[in-house]
Each structure stands twice: as C-alpha cells, then as structure tokens.
Scaffold this motif. Structure first.
Motif, PDB file in Angstrom:
ATOM      1  N   ASN A  98       3.188  10.655  -9.620  1.00 56.95           N
ATOM      2  CA  ASN A  98       2.129  11.089 -10.862  1.00 56.95           C
ATOM      3  C   ASN A  98       2.096  12.539 -10.566  1.00 56.95           C
ATOM      4  N   ALA A  99       1.587  12.691  -9.461  1.00 54.22           N
ATOM      5  CA  ALA A  99       1.071  13.940  -8.930  1.00 54.22           C
ATOM      6  C   ALA A  99       2.150  15.135  -8.991  1.00 54.22           C
ATOM      7  N   SER A 100       3.228  14.895  -8.801  1.00 46.43           N
ATOM      8  CA  SER A 100       4.361  15.467  -8.766  1.00 46.43           C
ATOM      9  C   SER A 100       5.100  15.928 -10.188  1.00 46.43           C
ATOM     10  N   HIS A 101       4.463  15.128 -11.042  1.00 49.70           N
ATOM     11  CA  HIS A 101       4.909  15.240 -12.540  1.00 49.70           C
ATOM     12  C   HIS A 101       4.695  16.739 -13.304  1.00 49.70           C
ATOM     13  N   GLY A 102       5.864  17.297 -13.500  1.00 55.82           N
ATOM     14  CA  GLY A 102       5.685  18.903 -14.070  1.00 55.82           C
ATOM     15  C   GLY A 102       4.911  19.675 -13.241  1.00 55.82           C
ATOM     16  N   LEU A 103       5.046  19.305 -11.962  1.00 53.11           N
ATOM     17  CA  LEU A 103       4.637  20.272 -10.901  1.00 53.11           C
ATOM     18  C   LEU A 103       5.490  21.288 -10.238  1.00 53.11           C
TER      19      LEU A 103
ATOM     20  N   LEU B 178       6.104  23.855  -7.516  1.00 54.34           N
ATOM     21  CA  LEU B 178       5.434  24.555  -6.432  1.00 54.34           C
ATOM     22  C   LEU B 178       5.843  25.731  -6.199  1.00 54.34           C
ATOM     23  N   ASN B 179       6.895  26.348  -6.734  1.00 50.50           N
ATOM     24  CA  ASN B 179       7.352  27.682  -6.665  1.00 50.50           C
ATOM     25  C   ASN B 179       6.360  28.618  -7.310  1.00 50.50           C
ATOM     26  N   ALA B 180       5.687  28.133  -8.461  1.00 49.79           N
ATOM     27  CA  ALA B 180       4.815  29.068  -9.200  1.00 49.79           C
ATOM     28  C   ALA B 180       3.448  28.705  -9.104  1.00 49.79           C
ATOM     29  N   PRO B 181       2.523  29.424  -9.302  1.00 54.84           N
ATOM     30  CA  PRO B 181       1.137  29.111  -9.197  1.00 54.84           C
ATOM     31  C   PRO B 181       0.739  27.875  -9.910  1.00 54.84           C
ATOM     32  N   VAL B 182      -0.007  26.965  -9.202  1.00 57.02           N
ATOM     33  CA  VAL B 182      -0.320  25.773  -9.586  1.00 57.02           C
ATOM     34  C   VAL B 182      -1.792  25.570  -9.509  1.00 57.02           C
ATOM     35  N   ARG B 183      -2.422  24.424 -10.085  1.00 54.79           N
ATOM     36  CA  ARG B 183      -3.774  24.160  -9.790  1.00 54.79           C
ATOM     37  C   ARG B 183      -3.936  23.450  -8.319  1.00 54.79           C
ATOM     38  N   LEU B 184      -4.806  23.905  -7.558  1.00 56.72           N
ATOM     39  CA  LEU B 184      -4.766  23.707  -5.995  1.00 56.72           C
ATOM     40  C   LEU B 184      -5.241  22.091  -6.038  1.00 56.72           C
ATOM     41  N   LYS B 185      -6.090  21.503  -7.232  1.00 57.04           N
ATOM     42  CA  LYS B 185      -6.253  20.161  -7.147  1.00 57.04           C
ATOM     43  C   LYS B 185      -5.201  19.203  -7.250  1.00 57.04           C
ATOM     44  N   LYS B 186      -4.154  19.586  -7.858  1.00 57.00           N
ATOM     45  CA  LYS B 186      -2.859  18.794  -8.298  1.00 57.00           C
ATOM     46  C   LYS B 186      -2.334  18.746  -6.835  1.00 57.00           C
TER      47      LYS B 186
ATOM     48  N   VAL C  49       0.975  -1.325  -0.116  1.00 63.73           N
ATOM     49  CA  VAL C  49      -0.048  -0.157  -0.006  1.00 63.73           C
ATOM     50  C   VAL C  49       0.824   1.046  -0.145  1.00 63.73           C
ATOM     51  N   PHE C  50       2.102   1.188   0.702  1.00 64.19           N
ATOM     52  CA  PHE C  50       2.841   2.392   0.929  1.00 64.19           C
ATOM     53  C   PHE C  50       3.347   2.726  -0.869  1.00 64.19           C
ATOM     54  N   HIS C  51       3.706   1.796  -1.435  1.00 65.29           N
ATOM     55  CA  HIS C  51       4.181   1.957  -2.930  1.00 65.29           C
ATOM     56  C   HIS C  51       3.002   2.319  -3.797  1.00 65.29           C
ATOM     57  N   HIS C  52       1.971   2.000  -3.375  1.00 67.58           N
ATOM     58  CA  HIS C  52       0.733   2.591  -4.159  1.00 67.58           C
ATOM     59  C   HIS C  52       0.695   4.102  -4.112  1.00 67.58           C
ATOM     60  N   TYR C  53       0.815   4.703  -2.966  1.00 65.51           N
ATOM     61  CA  TYR C  53       0.585   5.797  -2.519  1.00 65.51           C
ATOM     62  C   TYR C  53       2.020   6.908  -3.076  1.00 65.51           C
ATOM     63  N   LEU C  54       2.984   6.051  -2.913  1.00 68.11           N
ATOM     64  CA  LEU C  54       4.277   6.611  -3.325  1.00 68.11           C
ATOM     65  C   LEU C  54       4.166   6.952  -5.021  1.00 68.11           C
ATOM     66  N   GLY C  55       3.622   5.830  -5.674  1.00 70.45           N
ATOM     67  CA  GLY C  55       3.588   6.044  -7.058  1.00 70.45           C
ATOM     68  C   GLY C  55       2.328   7.218  -7.496  1.00 70.45           C
ATOM     69  N   MET C  56       1.192   7.372  -6.447  1.00 70.68           N
ATOM     70  CA  MET C  56       0.483   8.503  -6.794  1.00 70.68           C
ATOM     71  C   MET C  56       1.166   9.809  -6.630  1.00 70.68           C
ATOM     72  N   ALA C  57       1.905   9.829  -5.729  1.00 74.15           N
ATOM     73  CA  ALA C  57       2.871  11.050  -5.231  1.00 74.15           C
ATOM     74  C   ALA C  57       3.602  11.507  -6.467  1.00 74.15           C
TER      75      ALA C  57
ATOM     76  N   TYR D  34      -3.872  16.208  -4.460  1.00 66.20           N
ATOM     77  CA  TYR D  34      -3.635  14.889  -4.802  1.00 66.20           C
ATOM     78  C   TYR D  34      -2.105  14.499  -4.359  1.00 66.20           C
ATOM     79  N   LEU D  35      -1.214  15.201  -4.791  1.00 64.80           N
ATOM     80  CA  LEU D  35       0.124  15.172  -4.110  1.00 64.80           C
ATOM     81  C   LEU D  35       0.141  15.087  -2.574  1.00 64.80           C
ATOM     82  N   LEU D  36      -0.335  16.036  -1.948  1.00 67.44           N
ATOM     83  CA  LEU D  36      -0.345  16.000  -0.409  1.00 67.44           C
ATOM     84  C   LEU D  36      -1.031  15.033   0.182  1.00 67.44           C
ATOM     85  N   ARG D  37      -2.173  14.622  -0.356  1.00 71.71           N
ATOM     86  CA  ARG D  37      -2.824  13.520   0.329  1.00 71.71           C
ATOM     87  C   ARG D  37      -1.929  12.040   0.068  1.00 71.71           C
ATOM     88  N   ALA D  38      -1.400  11.984  -1.128  1.00 75.25           N
ATOM     89  CA  ALA D  38      -0.498  10.664  -1.294  1.00 75.25           C
ATOM     90  C   ALA D  38       0.675  10.581  -0.483  1.00 75.25           C
ATOM     91  N   LEU D  39       1.475  11.824  -0.272  1.00 77.30           N
ATOM     92  CA  LEU D  39       2.379  11.896   0.638  1.00 77.30           C
ATOM     93  C   LEU D  39       1.936  11.445   2.274  1.00 77.30           C
TER      94      LEU D  39
END
Length: 258
Positions: free
Chosen positions: A143-148, A150-158, A133-141, A161-166
């Motif tokens: 995926n959510a990090s791809h192209g993100l 955080l120092n620039a304005p970003v979609r809050l939805k993304k 289960v850990f690796h499931h959420y690590l994979g989600m994190a 997704y990253l925060l919850r997975a972490l």
C-alpha cells in the motif's frame, strides 16, 4: 510530546470512558508517534482496549464492540481516539492480529490497568503466528509503495511507512518474533551506512511537517530495494493453533472484576 498535551489526552480518555460507560484497560498512542518518526504536526492516534459493564456481556445479542471519533479542537494537531472491547481484542489476538500486538506493546501508554495488561502481554506471545503478521506488514508495504517513485522527490512520511513495513516483515523472517513497535529498534537489520541514513531522515522528519517532500539518496533507494528483495518468496515452518483456554480464563477474569 508536551506534558500539556498528555494531560489533555488523559482527560479526553477519562471523558470518553465516562460518556460511553466503559472502563479502560489499556490506553496508548498508535501511529507515527509510537513508531518513533513523528513530525511536529503528526496526528495523535489514541487507542483503547476497554471493557463494558458486566451485563453487556450477558446480552442475547451483542452490541457494537468498537468506537472511534475525531476531535479537531482538543489539541493543536488532529486528534482521534478509538478502541476495541476486550472480547473483540482477544478474539483478534487469537487470530494473531498484528494491530493487537502493536497496541499491547506501544511505548506510549496514557492509562493502564497494569497487572492485567502485563498478564495479557505475557500471554500474547503464544498466539503470534509469523505468517499472519508477516502478510500484514507485506500488505502495508504494498500500500505504501503504490504510486511511489523513489527516484523522484517524495513525501518523507510515505517513505517511512514503507520502510517500517519492510523492516517489520524482515524482522519476522529473521527473528521469528513480533517486530518492535519503534522502528529504530529494527535498524540492526540493515548495515551501518543505512542506519545512519535512516537516523538522519528521522531527525529531518522531526523538524518538518507531514507534507514535506524529500529526495532520497542512492544509498536509501538501494536499501529499500534490498529490503523488498529480502522478503520475497518467504518460507514459514508449520504452526499449530494455540490453546484458547488461557485467553478464555483472562477474559473471564476481566468480566468478573468489573
């Protein structure tokens, strides 16, 4: 969630079951609405665990054991419904599938065979494998990090997704149990200042559409970096395969009750 929406969703579940000749065991909400950070225009992601007529399980060759479809005119926001046959779901649970754990413990339940599902929820904990289960959420994190950036304005939805997975990955390392479905229930893993920031962001997301762009504060950027670092190079105690007999017994009881 509006009561009128709930009524429409329950009607859709009943119609799907009738059309497909299946019986729901557990019909829940998945995705951001279940996770506790929905926007006004968030999709409804309805998921079912169901069983087929008994003869389906006696066929020489198994038929399709999943379904999914999208209906765009049911509600004011996108609506999709899908599900897994109980045999498939139990096979995945035996392998410690993270999605099954989430569905079993969703806080939004539309329809349910309560006694059966309470039994399955109690059984499920024996099949929780932290590393899987850990690796499931690590994979989600990842995926959510791809192209993100955080120092620039970003979609809050993304960001969510990253925060919850972490948080879920850190929960597993810290608590050694399946992570809560609702993200706010994992906020004890971060300090009070970060908790306050996250709760503020949740309040913002509840009023803004899915496309909303946000500039994160330095506190949040640092917190996300710290969460990432905290789940690097994890170690897990060895585990042994759980006895499949209780799941077999549950499966047979479901099929015999149809």
């Amino acid at each position: 969630m509006q009561n009128n929406d709930t009524d429409h969703i329950i009607q859709a579940i009943q119609q799907v079951c009738q059309t497909r000749h299946i019986t729901y065991l557990h019909a829940i909400e998945s995705g951001s609405r279940a996770w506790g950070f929905a926007s006004p225009d968030s999709d409804y992601d309805v998921r079912l665990l169901y069983c087929q007529p008994s003869d389906w399980y006696l066929s020489l060759f198994e038929d399709k054991d999943t379904f999914e479809f999208i209906q765009n005119d049911l509600l004011s926001v996108p609506f999709d419904i899908g599900g897994w046959d109980i045999k498939k779901a139990l096979q995945l649970l035996y392998k410690s599938n993270a999605v099954v754990f989430e569905w079993l413990h969703s806080p939004i339940v539309y329809e349910q065979k309560t006694d059966l599902m309470a039994h399955l929820q109690a059984l499920s904990i024996d099949y929780f494998q932290p590393i899987t289960v850990f690796h499931h959420y690590l994979g989600m994190a990842k995926n959510a990090s791809h192209g993100l950036d955080l120092n620039a304005p970003v979609r809050l939805k993304k960001v969510f997704y990253l925060l919850r997975a972490l948080l879920a990955a850190k929960w597993i390392l810290t608590m050694h149990t399946p992570p809560p479905v609702i993200m706010m229930q994992m906020l004890e893993l971060v300090d009070q200042k970060v908790q306050t920031e996250i709760l503020t962001l949740i309040d913002i997301k509840r009023t803004q559409n899915e496309s909303y762009i946000h500039q994160l504060s330095p506190i949040m950027i640092s917190a996300i970096a710290s969460l990432r670092a905290s789940i690097d190079n994890p170690t897990f105690a060895p585990t042994t395969a759980s006895d499949i007999a209780p799941l077999n017994a549950f499966y047979r009881s479901v099929v015999r009750s149809i």
